[in-house]
Design a protein around this motif. Structure first.
Motif, PDB file in Angstrom:
ATOM      1  N   GLY A  13      -1.910  -9.713  -6.623  1.00  0.00           N
ATOM      2  CA  GLY A  13      -0.709 -10.549  -6.628  1.00  0.00           C
ATOM      3  C   GLY A  13       0.218 -10.212  -7.776  1.00  0.00           C
ATOM      4  O   GLY A  13       1.435 -10.045  -7.589  1.00  0.00           O
ATOM      5  N   ILE A  14      -0.359 -10.092  -8.984  1.00  0.00           N
ATOM      6  CA  ILE A  14       0.435  -9.733 -10.168  1.00  0.00           C
ATOM      7  C   ILE A  14       1.066  -8.355  -9.988  1.00  0.00           C
ATOM      8  O   ILE A  14       2.251  -8.145 -10.264  1.00  0.00           O
ATOM      9  N   GLY A  15       0.259  -7.413  -9.507  1.00  0.00           N
ATOM     10  CA  GLY A  15       0.745  -6.042  -9.338  1.00  0.00           C
ATOM     11  C   GLY A  15       1.863  -5.934  -8.324  1.00  0.00           C
ATOM     12  O   GLY A  15       2.874  -5.253  -8.563  1.00  0.00           O
ATOM     13  N   VAL A  16       1.719  -6.604  -7.193  1.00  0.00           N
ATOM     14  CA  VAL A  16       2.744  -6.550  -6.143  1.00  0.00           C
ATOM     15  C   VAL A  16       4.048  -7.174  -6.632  1.00  0.00           C
ATOM     16  O   VAL A  16       5.135  -6.601  -6.450  1.00  0.00           O
ATOM     17  N   LEU A  17       3.962  -8.338  -7.276  1.00  0.00           N
ATOM     18  CA  LEU A  17       5.169  -9.010  -7.773  1.00  0.00           C
ATOM     19  C   LEU A  17       5.909  -8.143  -8.797  1.00  0.00           C
ATOM     20  O   LEU A  17       7.129  -7.988  -8.740  1.00  0.00           O
ATOM     21  N   ALA A  18       5.152  -7.570  -9.745  1.00  0.00           N
ATOM     22  CA  ALA A  18       5.769  -6.734 -10.785  1.00  0.00           C
ATOM     23  C   ALA A  18       6.388  -5.474 -10.185  1.00  0.00           C
ATOM     24  O   ALA A  18       7.507  -5.083 -10.560  1.00  0.00           O
ATOM     25  N   ASN A  19       5.691  -4.849  -9.248  1.00  0.00           N
ATOM     26  CA  ASN A  19       6.207  -3.626  -8.628  1.00  0.00           C
ATOM     27  C   ASN A  19       7.426  -3.892  -7.754  1.00  0.00           C
ATOM     28  O   ASN A  19       8.378  -3.094  -7.745  1.00  0.00           O
ATOM     29  N   VAL A  20       7.417  -4.994  -7.008  1.00  0.00           N
ATOM     30  CA  VAL A  20       8.567  -5.330  -6.165  1.00  0.00           C
ATOM     31  C   VAL A  20       9.795  -5.603  -7.025  1.00  0.00           C
ATOM     32  O   VAL A  20      10.903  -5.147  -6.716  1.00  0.00           O
ATOM     33  N   VAL A  51       3.111  -0.010  -2.146  1.00  0.00           N
ATOM     34  CA  VAL A  51       2.402   0.216  -0.875  1.00  0.00           C
ATOM     35  C   VAL A  51       0.908   0.368  -1.121  1.00  0.00           C
ATOM     36  O   VAL A  51       0.081  -0.111  -0.342  1.00  0.00           O
ATOM     37  N   MET A  52       0.557   1.013  -2.232  1.00  0.00           N
ATOM     38  CA  MET A  52      -0.855   1.228  -2.570  1.00  0.00           C
ATOM     39  C   MET A  52      -1.575  -0.104  -2.770  1.00  0.00           C
ATOM     40  O   MET A  52      -2.705  -0.298  -2.303  1.00  0.00           O
ATOM     41  N   LEU A  53      -0.924  -1.045  -3.440  1.00  0.00           N
ATOM     42  CA  LEU A  53      -1.533  -2.353  -3.664  1.00  0.00           C
ATOM     43  C   LEU A  53      -1.603  -3.163  -2.370  1.00  0.00           C
ATOM     44  O   LEU A  53      -2.573  -3.872  -2.121  1.00  0.00           O
ATOM     45  N   VAL A  85      -2.988   8.291   0.938  1.00  0.00           N
ATOM     46  CA  VAL A  85      -1.770   9.053   0.648  1.00  0.00           C
ATOM     47  C   VAL A  85      -1.086   8.488  -0.588  1.00  0.00           C
ATOM     48  O   VAL A  85      -0.623   9.232  -1.460  1.00  0.00           O
ATOM     49  N   MET A  86      -1.025   7.162  -0.694  1.00  0.00           N
ATOM     50  CA  MET A  86      -0.380   6.532  -1.844  1.00  0.00           C
ATOM     51  C   MET A  86      -1.131   6.836  -3.142  1.00  0.00           C
ATOM     52  O   MET A  86      -0.529   7.047  -4.195  1.00  0.00           O
ATOM     53  N   ARG A  87      -2.468   6.874  -3.072  1.00  0.00           N
ATOM     54  CA  ARG A  87      -3.255   7.227  -4.263  1.00  0.00           C
ATOM     55  C   ARG A  87      -2.977   8.673  -4.677  1.00  0.00           C
ATOM     56  O   ARG A  87      -2.863   8.980  -5.868  1.00  0.00           O
ATOM     57  N   GLY A  88      -2.863   9.555  -3.692  1.00  0.00           N
ATOM     58  CA  GLY A  88      -2.548  10.949  -3.989  1.00  0.00           C
ATOM     59  C   GLY A  88      -1.158  11.097  -4.579  1.00  0.00           C
ATOM     60  O   GLY A  88      -0.949  11.862  -5.532  1.00  0.00           O
TER      61      GLY A  88
END
Length: 299
Positions: A13-20, A51-53, A85-88
């Motif tokens: 949740g924290i990661g998605v909010l910060a990245n968005v 997308v990765m998260l 793919v996103m990790r790569g």
């Protein structure tokens, strides 16, 4: 397991909010302002991490997909392929970010200075090759990821409630691990090399201008701050990468996943895409200024 699940969802949740938030900032900057070359790379990295998260919790992604009238096999292949793919892309773009920052701060007398004026052109080419190669390289997952059926009969390795991996023979697993590891080690090596180069440049700059510390600090602070941020991200990435590598390579070779270890691995994988936007937000003066303006309006 419930505690790990709660930590996992909180982390996501924290990661998605910060990245968005960061992604919207970069999109706005690219569309309405004159973006820096680093903004283009950071935007790609932020999109990749978002997308990765979102697909990293393949457990809950497939749970959501359960309500859709789509074949379970297709859902599993799609979720695993996109996430891998996103990790790569994450390691490739982090490496690219480190390389271009090294070029940006290189002295005018160095060989790298010749590339400064063409950074945007090279970035577009780099994006094209990175995306093309990564999308192609991980296409093998389409053949080995399947909807979970019965482990005892098919020897599939269950990795989520609905998905499992079909076991290729040991030679193919070892070959795939060798190729993947070789590519990752090369990229990590490039990151460490460019990071060492940046450290040397920053050290020399500080030493040469020690007698004009206040003036030098004022002029060089944006580049210095950006370099320090990237050095921090690279160091953090390398540590997280090797922890994940030890867990995942052991699982692939032994073809065995312990549920607790698998949950820990998911937490480890998502640490970097969660921390990265927080570090970038806290070190970007433009974002700090925006947040201060928003805060002043409501206080």
């Amino acid at each position: 397991m419930s505690l790990l699940s709660n930590v996992f969802y909180f982390q996501n949740g924290i990661g998605v909010l910060a990245n968005v938030f960061l992604l919207l900032f970069y999109i706005f900057t690219i569309l309405y302002h004159r973006p820096k070359p680093m903004d283009l790379i950071s935007c790609q990295l932020t999109f990749t991490h978002t997308v990765m998260l979102l697909t990293g919790g393949v457990v809950w992604v497939t749970d959501i997909f359960e309500s859709l009238n789509i074949d379970n096999d297709i859902k599993c292949k799609t979720a695993f392929y996109i996430h891998r793919v996103m990790r790569g892309l994450s390691i490739c773009i982090t490496c690219l970010l480190s390389m271009f920052q090294a070029v940006t701060i290189s002295p005018s007398t160095s060989f790298l200075a010749n590339f400064k004026l063409k950074l945007k052109k090279y970035i577009i080419y780099a994006f094209f090759y990175i995306w093309s190669l990564t999308l192609s390289f991980y296409s093998y997952l389409i053949f080995y990821v399947v909807g979970f059926t019965n482990v005892s009969e098919t020897n599939q390795m269950k990795v989520t409630k609905y998905c499992s991996l079909f076991p290729p023979n040991y030679l193919i697993r070892a070959l795939n691990l060798t190729v993947t590891t070789s590519i990752d080690v090369f990229l990590v090596g490039v990151m460490l090399t460019t990071s060492a180069y940046m450290v040397i440049i920053l050290f020399r700059h500080q030493k040469q201008h020690k007698y004009l510390h206040s003036l030098s600090h004022r002029r060089s602070s944006p580049e210095k701050r950006a370099s320090q941020t990237i050095l921090l991200l690279v160091t953090f990435f390398v540590v997280i990468y090797w922890v994940d590598f030890i867990i995942s390579s052991t699982a692939v070779l032994l073809w065995m996943y312990n549920p607790v270890i698998q949950s820990v691995q998911k937490l480890v994988i998502n640490v970097y895409p969660t921390i990265t936007p927080l570090v970038q937000i806290s070190s970007d003066n433009r974002i700090i200024k925006i947040l201060k303006n928003i805060r002043s309006k409501y206080h």
